[in-house]
Structure formats: structure tokens, C-alpha cells
Motif scaffolding. Structure first.
Motif, PDB file in Angstrom:
ATOM      1  N   ILE A 156      -0.128   3.921   1.315  1.00 32.66           N
ATOM      2  CA  ILE A 156      -0.199   4.210   2.864  1.00 32.66           C
ATOM      3  C   ILE A 156       1.061   4.023   3.568  1.00 32.66           C
ATOM      4  O   ILE A 156       1.645   4.549   4.408  1.00 32.66           O
ATOM      5  CB  ILE A 156      -1.440   3.939   3.359  1.00 32.66           C
ATOM      6  CG1 ILE A 156      -2.425   4.371   2.749  1.00 32.66           C
ATOM      7  CG2 ILE A 156      -1.483   4.223   4.957  1.00 32.66           C
ATOM      8  CD1 ILE A 156      -2.947   5.933   2.983  1.00 32.66           C
ATOM      9  N   SER A 186       0.973  -1.318   0.081  1.00 28.43           N
ATOM     10  CA  SER A 186      -0.131   0.078  -0.059  1.00 28.43           C
ATOM     11  C   SER A 186       0.942   1.303   0.270  1.00 28.43           C
ATOM     12  O   SER A 186       2.009   1.090   0.867  1.00 28.43           O
ATOM     13  CB  SER A 186      -0.938  -0.106   1.194  1.00 28.43           C
ATOM     14  OG  SER A 186      -1.398   1.143   1.415  1.00 28.43           O
ATOM     15  N   ASN A 193      -4.661   3.305   8.936  1.00 26.56           N
ATOM     16  CA  ASN A 193      -4.998   4.164   7.763  1.00 26.56           C
ATOM     17  C   ASN A 193      -4.954   3.572   6.473  1.00 26.56           C
ATOM     18  O   ASN A 193      -5.365   3.998   5.427  1.00 26.56           O
ATOM     19  CB  ASN A 193      -3.895   5.281   7.625  1.00 26.56           C
ATOM     20  CG  ASN A 193      -4.024   6.464   8.732  1.00 26.56           C
ATOM     21  OD1 ASN A 193      -5.155   6.768   8.973  1.00 26.56           O
ATOM     22  ND2 ASN A 193      -2.982   6.641   9.359  1.00 26.56           N
ATOM     23  N   THR A 194      -4.461   2.116   6.423  1.00 24.98           N
ATOM     24  CA  THR A 194      -4.292   1.543   5.204  1.00 24.98           C
ATOM     25  C   THR A 194      -6.070   1.028   4.909  1.00 24.98           C
ATOM     26  O   THR A 194      -6.883   0.726   5.649  1.00 24.98           O
ATOM     27  CB  THR A 194      -3.839   0.092   5.091  1.00 24.98           C
ATOM     28  OG1 THR A 194      -2.592   0.452   5.950  1.00 24.98           O
ATOM     29  CG2 THR A 194      -3.720  -0.880   4.095  1.00 24.98           C
ATOM     30  N   LYS A 195      -6.349   1.289   3.638  1.00 28.85           N
ATOM     31  CA  LYS A 195      -7.739   1.410   3.303  1.00 28.85           C
ATOM     32  C   LYS A 195      -8.178  -0.071   2.894  1.00 28.85           C
ATOM     33  O   LYS A 195      -7.114  -0.887   2.430  1.00 28.85           O
ATOM     34  CB  LYS A 195      -7.796   1.942   2.005  1.00 28.85           C
ATOM     35  CG  LYS A 195      -7.316   3.825   2.132  1.00 28.85           C
ATOM     36  CD  LYS A 195      -8.324   4.354   3.145  1.00 28.85           C
ATOM     37  CE  LYS A 195      -7.845   6.000   3.198  1.00 28.85           C
ATOM     38  NZ  LYS A 195      -8.245   6.592   4.194  1.00 28.85           N
ATOM     39  N   ASP A 196      -9.266  -0.411   3.074  1.00 27.99           N
ATOM     40  CA  ASP A 196      -9.954  -1.769   2.524  1.00 27.99           C
ATOM     41  C   ASP A 196      -9.665  -2.237   1.372  1.00 27.99           C
ATOM     42  O   ASP A 196      -9.701  -3.170   1.069  1.00 27.99           O
ATOM     43  CB  ASP A 196     -11.367  -1.983   3.175  1.00 27.99           C
ATOM     44  CG  ASP A 196     -11.515  -1.675   4.826  1.00 27.99           C
ATOM     45  OD1 ASP A 196     -10.504  -2.035   5.521  1.00 27.99           O
ATOM     46  OD2 ASP A 196     -12.935  -1.499   5.039  1.00 27.99           O
ATOM     47  N   ASP A 197      -9.772  -1.210   0.373  1.00 24.50           N
ATOM     48  CA  ASP A 197      -9.501  -1.597  -1.096  1.00 24.50           C
ATOM     49  C   ASP A 197      -8.295  -2.255  -1.393  1.00 24.50           C
ATOM     50  O   ASP A 197      -7.917  -3.170  -2.142  1.00 24.50           O
ATOM     51  CB  ASP A 197      -9.866  -0.399  -1.934  1.00 24.50           C
ATOM     52  CG  ASP A 197      -9.092   0.793  -1.664  1.00 24.50           C
ATOM     53  OD1 ASP A 197      -8.144   0.748  -0.720  1.00 24.50           O
ATOM     54  OD2 ASP A 197      -8.993   1.786  -2.554  1.00 24.50           O
TER      55      ASP A 197
END
Length: 419
Positions: free
Chosen positions: A62, A60, A305-309
Motif C-alpha cells: 500500500i 507495505s 489505507n495500510t491494512k492491519d495485517d
């Protein structure tokens, strides 16, 4: 004496030989040594579970930004506390608490240089003279290596391929005695690609409680599941049996080289503290190395903060790769798969030697496959104590996986017994 010198009194440690001999790295080196330098085709790496080299498994942004920000902050250039940076321990507790019926505190979290060091710490903490540990067969070979180094006797219980690689709990009870201190559960499974149900894990916990032993739950592949069985952490059953949970950011975030892992005392009744295990963990961490401080500093941002997508994309990619791998194996008559993988990055495959000419066993199969087709897979006889089985890693580009399976099929056709 040579050249008039004194007799040297030092020599290599013999104790390291048995530990290194059973390592997965050592087994892979035996296979890799058979590659031909004159083969113009690219090597197909289906042996080691490191997908970070493939673009489809890039981590990611992020996570990358968090590392950069931690470095630029100049807050994480010094030594870290032996047990870990407090903000990282707090963030990991919060991350794990999302799946638990009780709350871990930062004091339950101990940072390690990857899950491998977490294994090292866990086994060092429980090792006492003449004690033994129960390990799964097949399992992750580093446990055998560290147990040998710590003089822990190893007893293997089988995972049952015809029951989805579940633990043979009757065997666990038969193997244990008054010197048994722990059993290891790897879920999601390496090398089997299995995901244990909540009900099966509860039976594991109840069996361990009955025997008076703790459970070491290796969950480095936690949440990397893509079948019908959801991931359930062993710590859910911490009120039944004390659990040492081992984890890392290396697999879910595809960053094994960042070397950030953790050991967690999942034990709401405080049994591990009363028995001295917590003190042993602390004592060991006081005399060993730590993860890089700036990576610890980045962990809160990575976890929060890592997004689910990002996770969804990885799961979709692994699901497709597992399907391709499973279907490709079915096209090779000498190979069979007991169960389609539902988690982690691996599958165990049965090898039918009787269908092949001039192939003696799984090691011979893997060495000749490397020499003739430049495909690397793991022979399970030496690596996992499963003669005439192999482990295949499917965490790679789909095109790479398809190419590798095609070469394995061509290898079979060249060595198939004539009817």
C-alpha cells in the motif's frame, strides 16, 4: 604565506566538533573500522536500527503504491509549503487523533525530513541563552548533538533498569531549575526497548507541570509494542502539560530512507502558542529544508489505507526476534538483560568485564567483537553514558540474529577468564 597567496580568512567551524563527536554514527564508525576484510563471513549488523534491508521487514505494498501514484499524478513535483502539504498535515492529525481524548487540527502538525529533523526543529524552537534541557540516560544521542549545536546545556536524568527503565522522577525534580525549559521522553524506548505505562506517563506529565517545563515526546516507535503494556501517547496528557510530539512513518512502516516525520503541538490549552514556541517552530521551518513533496503527497493514502495485517506481521516478527535475543543473551555469562524488551527494536545489555580476559571496557569489547567475529553492536559508554553496557538491535532476520548471538557466545568463550 604559501606561494605568495593572501592569508586565507576561513577555517572549519569548531562548534560542530563536540556535536558530531557524541553522535551514534561516529561511535558506530569507531566500531566498524575494526572489521577485517579477510573474514569471509557476512557482517552481522546488530548496531543500527534499520531493518529495511531484511526481507521479513519489507514495507507495505500500500505504501509503495501510494508513492508511485503520487509521482504519476504530477501534482507533487514542485516545492512544498514550509510547514507541509495541507492534505498530509490533515491526514497525520486524523491518524494521531485515533489515540487522543481531544482533536488535533492540521495547524498543529508540522512536517519534517524524518524524526531527526523534527528533533532539530524542536530544540531550535526552545533554545534560549543559558537555558538547559533534561535528557534521559540512556537515550538517543542526537538530542545531545543538537543541544550542543544549539548551545543548550544538557542535564541527564537516569532511567532505572531495576524498575523497567522508568524515569527517575525524583532526579528530574532535583536537576531542574529556573533555566530548565523541557524534558525529553522516548517511548517506546530507544535504546532500552521499554514501553511506559499510562500511569507512569501521567506522573511524568504532572512532574513537568510542577516544574513549569514542556515535554518533548519522541514517539518515532509508536505502536511498535509487543509486550503486556499498551502504547499510550504522551499527548493524552496535553491538558496537564504542553507536549511537543515527534513521530515518523520510518519505523512503523519500515521506511527510514523516505524521510517523512512530524512535529506536533499537543497543547489543547494553547500554552505553546502564547509562549511563542509555535512562532519559533514556524520561523525555523521557513529557513530549513522540507521532506520530498511526492512523499508528502503519498502520506494520506499510506496512513488511511495500510491494512492491519501488515502491522500485525511486523509486531509478530519483532516479538519473536525480541524473544530470541533475550534468550540468546542469557546464554552468554558476561551479559545480562535487566528487562525483556517490549517495544521498539533495541535492548540494553549489561556487560560484566570481570568475567573476561584482555577486555578493558564496552568499547574494547565491541571493537574486538567486530574484528574477531564481524558482529557490530553499540558500546553504550560513549554513545549513551552507560559504561560497560551495550545496545543490541534485534530487528533483523531471525537466522541473522541467531548467527550473531552464536558468534557473541563464541567470542565470550575465547575471552573468558580461566577458573
Amino acid at each position: 604565506m604559501e606561494n605568495g597567496s593572501k592569508q586565507w580568512r576561513f577555517q572549519g567551524s569548531k562548534g560542530l566538533n563536540p556535536a558530531s563527536a557524541i553522535s551514534l554514527r561516529a561511535v558506530l564508525e569507531l566500531v566498524i573500522g575494526n572489521l577485517r576484510k579477510d573474514d569471509p563471513r557476512p557482517i552481522i549488523p546488530l548496531g543500527n536500527g534499520d531493518p529495511s534491508q531484511f526481507p521479513c521487514f519489507r514495507t507495505s505494498t500500500i505504501a509503495e503504491d501510494a508513492i508511485v501514484d503520487a509521482l504519476h499524478s504530477a501534482k507533487y513535483n514542485g516545492y512544498a509549503p514550509p510547514l507541509g502539504v495541507p492534505s498530509a498535515r490533515r491526514a497525520i492529525a486524523d491518524y494521531l487523533n485515533l489515540d487522543l481524548p481531544y482533536k488535533l487540527s492540521p495547524d498543529d502538525i508540522y512536517l519534517a525530513s524524518g524524526c531527526v529533523q523534527a528533533i532539530e526543529v524542536a530544540l531550535a524552537a526552545i533554545a534560549r541563552p543559558s537555558t538547559n534541557i533534561l535528557l534521559p540516560r540512556p537515550g538517543f544521542t542526537f538530542y545531545e548533538s543538537r543541544a550542543a549545536h544549539n548551545h543548550l546545556q544538557v542535564r541527564h536524568f537516569n532511567l532505572l533498569p531495576d524498575k523497567g527503565w522508568e524515569v527517575d522522577l525524583d532526579a528530574v525534580e532535583a536537576l531542574a531549575d529556573e533555566k530548565t525549559v523541557a524534558m525529553v521522553i522516548i517511548n517506546p524506548g530507544n535504546p532500552c526497548g521499554t514501553v511506559y505505562s499510562y500511569e507512569h506517563l501521567k506522573r511524568v506529565a504532572e512532574t513537568a507541570r510542577k516544574l513549569g517545563i514542556l515535554v518533548i515526546a519522541d514517539e518515532v516507535y509508536g505502536h511498535l509494542t509487543f509486550g503486556s503494556t499498551p502504547f499510550a501517547p504522551m499527548a493524552v496528557f496535553g491538558s496537564i502539560v504542553p507536549v511537543l510530539t515527534l513521530g515518523s512513518i520510518s519505523k512503523r512502516w519500515i521506511v527510514p530512507g523516505w524521510r517523512l516525520g512530524w512535529l506536533v503541538t499537543s497543547d489543547p490549552k494553547g500554552i505553546l502558542r502564547k509562549s511563542g514556541i509555535v512562532d519559533s517552530i514556524t520561523d525555523y521551518l521557513n529557513i530549513t529544508t522540507n521532506p520530498a513533496t511526492f512523499i508528502q503527497g503519498a502520506v494520506p493514502h499510506i496512513l488511511e489505507n495500510t491494512k492491519d495485517d501488515f502491522f500485525s506481521k511486523i509486531i509478530v516478527t519483532l516479538r519473536e526476534a525480541a524473544e530470541v535475543c533475550y534468550n540468546g543473551i542469557k546464554e552468554v555469562p558476561c551479559l545480562s538483560c535487566a528487562k525483556k524488551p517490549e517495544g521498539s527494536m533495541f535492548v540494553m545489555v549489561k556487560l560484566n568485564i570481570s568475567l573476561l580476559e584482555d577486555i578493558n571496557d564496552d568499547m574494547d569489547f565491541c571493537k574486538k567483537l567486530a574484528k574477531e567475529e564481524s558482529v557490530i553492536i553499540v558500546p553504550a559508554g560513549i554513545a549513551f553514558g552507560m559504561k560497560n553496557w551495550i545496545r543490541i538491535t534485534f530487528a533483523c532476520e531471525i537466522s541473522t540474529l541467531e548467527e550473531g548471538l552464536g558468534r557473541i557466545k563464541a567470542f565470550y568463550q575465547r575471552h573468558a577468564k580461566k577458573q
